[in-house]
Design an enzyme around this catalytic site. Structure first.
Site, short mmCIF file in Angstrom:
data_model
loop_
_atom_site.label_atom_id
_atom_site.label_comp_id
_atom_site.label_asym_id
_atom_site.label_seq_id
_atom_site.Cartn_x
_atom_site.Cartn_y
_atom_site.Cartn_z
N PHE A 49 1.30 -3.10 4.04
CA PHE A 49 1.41 -4.25 4.47
C PHE A 49 2.87 -4.79 4.45
O PHE A 49 3.60 -4.29 3.47
CB PHE A 49 0.86 -5.56 3.78
CG PHE A 49 -0.62 -5.62 3.98
CD1 PHE A 49 -1.37 -4.66 4.82
CD2 PHE A 49 -1.29 -6.77 3.47
CE1 PHE A 49 -2.58 -4.94 5.37
CE2 PHE A 49 -2.70 -6.98 4.05
CZ PHE A 49 -3.33 -6.13 4.84
N HIS B 66 -9.66 1.80 -1.17
CA HIS B 66 -8.17 1.60 -0.88
C HIS B 66 -7.66 0.83 -2.44
O HIS B 66 -7.92 -0.24 -2.74
CB HIS B 66 -8.14 0.54 0.16
CG HIS B 66 -6.59 0.52 0.60
ND1 HIS B 66 -5.53 1.16 -0.05
CD2 HIS B 66 -6.13 -0.17 1.64
CE1 HIS B 66 -4.27 0.95 0.33
NE2 HIS B 66 -4.63 0.24 1.55
N LYS C 59 -9.52 7.82 1.19
CA LYS C 59 -10.00 6.33 0.73
C LYS C 59 -11.35 6.06 1.16
O LYS C 59 -11.86 5.28 0.67
CB LYS C 59 -8.99 5.36 1.52
CG LYS C 59 -7.56 5.46 1.31
CD LYS C 59 -6.96 4.43 1.82
CE LYS C 59 -5.45 4.15 1.47
NZ LYS C 59 -4.53 5.40 1.79
N HIS D 258 -3.22 7.92 5.72
CA HIS D 258 -3.35 6.61 4.82
C HIS D 258 -4.87 6.45 5.10
O HIS D 258 -5.42 5.61 4.39
CB HIS D 258 -2.32 5.72 5.55
CG HIS D 258 -2.48 4.40 4.68
ND1 HIS D 258 -2.05 4.29 3.33
CD2 HIS D 258 -2.60 3.11 5.32
CE1 HIS D 258 -2.19 3.08 2.91
NE2 HIS D 258 -2.29 2.07 4.22
N GLU E 24 -2.12 5.18 13.30
CA GLU E 24 -1.72 6.52 12.52
C GLU E 24 -2.50 7.57 13.38
O GLU E 24 -1.55 8.44 13.51
CB GLU E 24 -2.43 6.34 11.15
CG GLU E 24 -2.21 7.59 10.37
CD GLU E 24 -2.69 7.62 8.86
OE1 GLU E 24 -2.32 8.37 8.00
OE2 GLU E 24 -3.75 6.93 8.59
N CYS F 101 0.89 -1.08 0.07
CA CYS F 101 -0.06 0.01 -0.16
C CYS F 101 0.84 1.29 0.09
O CYS F 101 0.25 2.34 0.05
CB CYS F 101 -0.99 -0.14 1.28
SG CYS F 101 -1.75 -1.74 1.47
#
Length: 421
Positions: A407, A349, A344, A314, A325, A174
């Site tokens: 990830f 995503h 997102k 994110h 986050e 990502c």
């Protein structure tokens, strides 16, 4: 294959300062920067029932699809037949970005192409495996490998425009798109190139992709109401909504852009990256690595946290990611209140494309002096103590951060500042 950008001569005299002069996108929210921006300002999610294939046997039947994509707008029929959807999206968005930036371009050996992707040609792989199971190995196409290899997009884009400078692919899940843009910045700074076409692409709305993300607990299971499924920082969040997209930025030196009278969206001032070194799919608890990555990016930009006026998070809508986050952002700000958005929630995503897409959104935010909203924030998680924007808000003068956390613990942070007045 594709029309090329007219070449010219000359090199940058100031590789330190880098600006964004072109944007190109293919997204569920629109196929141009203007369309994307207009949809983002509505604060309405693009998640819908999947229509591109039969989802009857799947536990999740919704995503953020691109419904009106035509690769022949930018690619000739032969090239389109020989490329996977993820490469097609990339090639079209990249060509749009170059056209948006205008010309003339530097010599081809001074132009770089950097593409981020998480999976590469996933549609090709899934289709081939199905044919192999049903009809035997003879049904595998001769171009099977070139179509599925992750570096196909960067190769095709370089051939489309005859760019013979550095051409590479970044795959950090990502964070891929964010890393690609950051590497473009580095190439310009060290004087290797005069133009970097940097971005990300992903077309992973397939049955196996959905099953894989579902099985690892990453996808929202709100099948009764897809429209509100993506809800970053909400108390009732339960996972992300898969999306597909491609987004590209044209990066060049500020000196060169001013000299040729280019429209400048924003300055790309800093880049930081690091690793959680913790877990394949879970972020490091407490957000310490993410915090350090933001600090690195600000240091690279020669800015302090007091210069930050906006953060594009994110913000995946997964319980652990959003919490970590938010903790990282709160730790960075140390008591300051800075508006945060998570787009997102609108686009889904888009995995390898996400960092580049959100970098483009931040450049548009600085260009329009407006922060787009986060969708579906009904009751903010009290443990996420940040100022989440839910309606369009005026953007103050200062620096904006774009976060990408992938990830595997791959982290990438970009810092943008307003264009020169």
């Amino acid at each position: 294959m594709c029309s090329s950008w007219p070449p010219t001569t000359g090199t940058s005299v100031n590789p330190r300062r880098t600006v964004v002069t072109g944007l190109g996108v293919r997204t569920p929210a629109g196929n141009s920067p203007k369309e994307l921006w207009d949809v983002l300002l509505t604060g309405v999610s693009t998640a819908r029932r999947i229509v591109s294939f039969d989802t009857t046997a799947l536990p999740v039947d919704f995503a953020c699809e691109i419904h009106d994509f035509d690769p022949l707008v930018r690619l000739d029929p032969k090239t389109a037949r020989r490329t996977d959807r993820t490469t097609q999206l990339a090639a079209c968005a990249a060509a749009d970005a170059l056209e948006d930036a205008g010309g003339p371009a530097p010599p081809p050996e001074r132009c770089a192409v950097i593409v981020g992707t998480g999976f590469g040609g996933l549609h090709t792989l899934e289709s081939a495996l199905t044919h192999c199971d049903d009809l035997g190995h003879g049904r595998i196409r001769a171009l099977h490998i070139p179509m599925l290899m992750p570096n196909a997009a960067s190769a095709v884009i370089s051939m489309c425009h005859s760019f013979t400078g550095p051409t590479m692919t970044v795959s950090t899940s990502c964070a891929s798109g964010g890393h690609a843009v950051g590497e473009g910045l580095r190439l310009l700074r060290d004087g290797s190139v005069d133009l970097a076409l940097a971005g990300g692409t992903e077309a992973n709305i397939t049955a196996n992709s959905i099953l894989g993300f579902y099985r690892c607990g990453a996808l929202s299971r709100r099948t009764s109401d897809p429209h509100t499924a993506s809800r970053p920082f909400d108390l009732d969040r339960d996972g992300f909504v898969l999306g597909e997209a491609a987004a590209f930025l044209v990066l060049e030196s500020m000196d060169g852009a001013i000299r040729r009278g280019a429209r400048i969206y924003a300055e790309l001032a800093g880049f930081g990256n690091n690793s959680d070194a913790y877990h394949l799919v879970a972020p490091r608890p407490g957000g310490q690595s993410a915090l350090q990555c933001m600090q690195k990016a600000l240091g690279d930009a020669r800015l302090s946290v007091d210069d930050v006026v906006h953060i594009n998070a994110h913000g995946t809508s997964t319980p652990l990611n959003d919490l970590c986050e938010a903790q990282a952002i709160a730790g960075l700000l140390n008591g300051r209140t800075v508006p945060v958005t998570a787009t997102k929630s609108i686009t889904g995503h888009t995995i390898g494309a996400a960092g580049a897409l959100e970098a483009a959104v931040v450049a548009l935010s600085l260009h329009h002096r407006t922060i787009p909203p986060t969708a579906n924030l009904h009751a903010q998680d009290p443990d996420c103590e940040i100022d989440v924007v839910t309606r369009p808000r005026e953007l103050a003068e200062g620096a904006a951060i774009s976060n990408s956390f992938g990830f595997g613990g791959h982290n990438a942070v970009l810092v943008f500042t307003p264009p020169p007045s």
